[in-house]
Design a protein around this motif. Structure first.
Motif, PDB file in Angstrom:
ATOM      1  N   LYS A 157       0.830  -1.206   0.000  1.00  0.00           N
ATOM      2  CA  LYS A 157       0.000   0.000   0.000  1.00  0.00           C
ATOM      3  C   LYS A 157       0.867   1.261   0.000  1.00  0.00           C
ATOM      4  O   LYS A 157       1.980   1.272   0.506  1.00  0.00           O
ATOM      5  N   VAL A 158       0.301   2.331  -0.559  1.00  0.00           N
ATOM      6  CA  VAL A 158       0.958   3.636  -0.576  1.00  0.00           C
ATOM      7  C   VAL A 158      -0.058   4.680  -0.118  1.00  0.00           C
ATOM      8  O   VAL A 158      -1.218   4.664  -0.545  1.00  0.00           O
ATOM      9  N   TYR A 205      -1.078   8.788   0.479  1.00  0.00           N
ATOM     10  CA  TYR A 205      -0.854  10.155  -0.017  1.00  0.00           C
ATOM     11  C   TYR A 205      -1.409  11.128   1.008  1.00  0.00           C
ATOM     12  O   TYR A 205      -2.597  11.093   1.340  1.00  0.00           O
ATOM     13  N   LEU A 218      -5.196  11.411  -8.125  1.00  0.00           N
ATOM     14  CA  LEU A 218      -4.611  10.521  -7.119  1.00  0.00           C
ATOM     15  C   LEU A 218      -4.737   9.062  -7.548  1.00  0.00           C
ATOM     16  O   LEU A 218      -3.834   8.256  -7.313  1.00  0.00           O
ATOM     17  N   VAL A 232      -2.090   5.728  -5.708  1.00  0.00           N
ATOM     18  CA  VAL A 232      -2.100   5.599  -4.256  1.00  0.00           C
ATOM     19  C   VAL A 232      -3.337   4.832  -3.784  1.00  0.00           C
ATOM     20  O   VAL A 232      -4.340   4.746  -4.489  1.00  0.00           O
ATOM     21  N   ASP A 233      -3.236   4.284  -2.572  1.00  0.00           N
ATOM     22  CA  ASP A 233      -4.300   3.440  -2.020  1.00  0.00           C
ATOM     23  C   ASP A 233      -5.085   4.122  -0.909  1.00  0.00           C
ATOM     24  O   ASP A 233      -6.262   3.835  -0.707  1.00  0.00           O
ATOM     25  N   TYR A 277      11.637   4.096  -1.855  1.00  0.00           N
ATOM     26  CA  TYR A 277      10.640   3.130  -2.315  1.00  0.00           C
ATOM     27  C   TYR A 277      11.213   1.726  -2.489  1.00  0.00           C
ATOM     28  O   TYR A 277      10.471   0.773  -2.685  1.00  0.00           O
ATOM     29  N   TYR A 337       4.741   6.986   2.364  1.00  0.00           N
ATOM     30  CA  TYR A 337       3.828   8.122   2.458  1.00  0.00           C
ATOM     31  C   TYR A 337       4.364   9.230   1.559  1.00  0.00           C
ATOM     32  O   TYR A 337       5.518   9.634   1.678  1.00  0.00           O
ATOM     33  N   GLU A 344       5.640  14.418  -5.305  1.00  0.00           N
ATOM     34  CA  GLU A 344       5.701  13.602  -6.517  1.00  0.00           C
ATOM     35  C   GLU A 344       5.987  14.422  -7.771  1.00  0.00           C
ATOM     36  O   GLU A 344       6.241  13.843  -8.835  1.00  0.00           O
ATOM     37  N   TYR A 397       7.499   8.314  -9.811  1.00  0.00           N
ATOM     38  CA  TYR A 397       6.684   7.898  -8.659  1.00  0.00           C
ATOM     39  C   TYR A 397       5.646   6.855  -9.063  1.00  0.00           C
ATOM     40  O   TYR A 397       5.442   5.860  -8.363  1.00  0.00           O
ATOM     41  N   ILE A 456       5.636   3.040  -7.519  1.00  0.00           N
ATOM     42  CA  ILE A 456       4.440   2.513  -6.847  1.00  0.00           C
ATOM     43  C   ILE A 456       4.016   1.209  -7.503  1.00  0.00           C
ATOM     44  O   ILE A 456       3.685   0.217  -6.816  1.00  0.00           O
TER      45      ILE A 456
END
Length: 554
Positions: A9-10, A12, A40, A45-46, A350, A357, A363, A457, A461
């Motif tokens: 998971k990522v 934001y 987003l 992102v999650d 990463y 986060y 980004e 980014y 991810i």
């Protein structure tokens, strides 16, 4: 031990005040966030973390909450918030709310009523009689000055570890803990999926308040006597039954405590932040100083935490947030090598284990604000520092140079969406000045450029979600004593991930480790176009970074 938290998971982080304004008042709002959800989702992102959006006098930009059950009209309505949750869920993104439970605003009804010593609310806060010297102890607030404030009506002092308008709650009082559980249940019923718990390792205070002869008092309340007991209680009663994801912000904490806070058994929290890596440019521990980052110490801190948390507890990993300057200005180079160094810093982070986060604008490589006058600052901590320096006779120019590097306002300038007036953030002058480089550095330009920081980014991810080794592998620094190169190895089952980065503007010679025949290597990502499929000895260019994956033949 079972790995209950998915490591792919990522998160934001959104600072709503500076994200997107739709009401033309210069302040971001919830409808603005909804308008940017597709962006987003495009980023990959999650979870979306919102810094506080509750009613607040805004002494500390919303971290002084006066009502836990409502939305500050600055940001919109409860209907707007409910729509945001719904729209995020439709895009398979979760909502994380910021919860500030160490203290409330002194304008919170609890505190107003607590000033009556006979009120049932009086025990909600921490009160002490004056000592023979006056103040109850010599403890220092994290924003400067005493941590004690006199309250005339009670004839006592109350504790505030932050500003005098942020009174510390008394977690030893059971109704306080119940009130906090009720708040969490309320927001979970609104569809909130996760909570970020502000300075949560400070909630437990000692039973006796004593002077700290050799410090500022933090040793008495950091990772306090009952903190684990209280977190286990709230987790048992609320977090676990409701399936909530939690991340604790840990101030001046230790690895040993974090191994317990975020243990894989999930008895307390899902994961934790620590800030030790963001003190490597403090001169003798002083934030308000100008010092180059100590990259050897930076590598040592990451190695210590990566190895110490591996297979034991879950980490949140990050370069920046609303309380930190911009990372490309801090650890990279934000002019000639802004793009290259921003990519390099992303690739270092990463490739590690933990939940990354992203702070809004990171980004696209947003930089420090470039403010030159104290009138441009809004942050209470920065203004307090400037006043304190002036009182000590430190020249204004020197204080402004420090603020330009260290102020929290560096990260709070409006999000740079495009090159139009006010950067697409608003149609009117924002609450804090824009960074003037928004005409060159903005989301629209980054999307259009296939070689932008943004696309790196997105790629990183995707790679994190694709390769289990990034999520679960161990960590070993292969060049711990090298002052210019960061080279670490991740290992999982029959695979090795090699991450290498040049931390400087100079070309640096490098020889790769030997893990086997070069044909077994695969280049996963690089920030220079000419990197080979297998690592080879030779010079690493300025801020050059690469990821290689090695798979052992069966």
């Amino acid at each position: 031990m079972e790995q209950k938290w998915s490591q792919n998971k990522v998160v934001y982080q959104i600072y709503p005040k500076s994200f997107q304004d739709t009401t033309d008042n210069g302040i971001g709002d919830l409808v603005g966030i909804i308008q940017r959800l597709d962006y987003l989702q495009f980023l990959g992102v999650d979870i979306i973390w919102l810094t506080p959006i509750y009613p607040s006098p805004q002494v500390d930009n919303g971290y002084d909450i006066s009502d836990y059950y409502n939305i500050d009209p600055l940001y919109g309505s409860m209907a707007d918030f409910e729509n945001l949750v719904q729209q995020a869920h439709l895009r398979n993104m979760l909502i994380m709310m910021d919860m500030v439970f160490n203290h409330t605003s002194t304008e919170h009804p609890w505190f107003i009523q607590a000033c009556d010593p006979k009120s049932q609310w009086h025990p909600f806060y921490i009160w002490q009689e004056a000592s023979a010297e006056g103040l109850p102890t010599n403890w220092v607030s994290k924003f400067g000055g005493s941590a004690w404030q006199w309250q005339e009506r009670t004839g006592k002092y109350y504790l505030h570890l932050f500003s005098p308008q942020q009174a510390d709650l008394n977690w030893d009082h059971p109704p306080v803990r119940q009130a906090i559980k009720d708040i969490c249940q309320f927001w979970a019923a609104k569809g909130v999926d996760a909570f970020r718990l502000d300075v949560v390792n400070l909630i437990s205070k000692p039973s006796e308040f004593l002077d700290d002869p050799s410090g500022d008092g933090r040793k008495f309340y950091t990772d306090g006597p009952k903190v684990h007991q209280y977190l286990q209680e709230i987790s048992r009663d609320v977090f676990q039954p409701l399936g909530l994801i939690t991340v604790g912000e840990m101030s001046s904490t230790s690895l040993q405590h974090c191994q317990q806070y975020a243990a894989l058994d999930n008895r307390e929290l899902t994961m934790v932040f620590n800030f030790h890596h963001l003190k490597v440019d403090y001169s003798e521990g002083n934030k308000w100083s100008l010092a180059p980052p100590d990259f050897l110490e930076l590598k040592q801190v990451f190695s210590y935490w990566q190895q110490g948390m591996h297979r034991r507890a879950n980490s949140a990993i990050f370069w920046g947030n609303h309380d930190q300057p911009r990372v490309v200005s801090r650890f990279g180079e934000d002019k000639d090598y802004r793009v290259t160094s921003a990519k390099m810093l992303a690739m270092i982070l990463y490739g590690m284990q933990g939940t990354p986060y992203i702070f809004q604008g990171e980004e696209i490589g947003m930089t420090n604000a470039g403010f030159t006058d104290i009138s441009q600052y809004r942050d209470i901590e920065s203004l307090s520092m400037y006043t304190e320096h002036c009182n000590r006779g430190i020249p204004a120019a020197e204080s402004l140079a420090i603020l330009a590097t260290k102020s929290r306002d560096n990260s709070r300038t409006p999000m740079q969406w495009n090159n139009e007036l006010y950067a697409g953030f608003s149609r009117t002058a924002p609450w804090i000045s824009l960074n003037p480089n928004y005409r060159q550095i903005n989301v629209a330009a980054a999307i259009a450029d296939p070689d932008s920081i943004l696309h790196t980014y997105r790629a990183l991810i995707h790679l994190r979600k694709q390769y289990q080794i990034i999520q679960l592998g161990d960590y070993l620094d292969l060049l711990p004593e090298h002052p210019k190169i960061w080279c670490y190895r991740r290992r999982w089952n029959n695979q090795i991930l090699l991450v290498v980065a040049n931390l400087t503007t100079q070309s640096v010679d490098w020889s790769p480790p030997n893990f086997g025949h070069h044909s077994q290597y695969q280049l996963l990502w690089a920030n220079y176009p000419t990197v080979t499929d297998a690592p080879t000895a030779g010079p690493l260019k300025a801020y050059q970074a690469a990821w290689w994956l090695w798979t052992e033949n069966n």
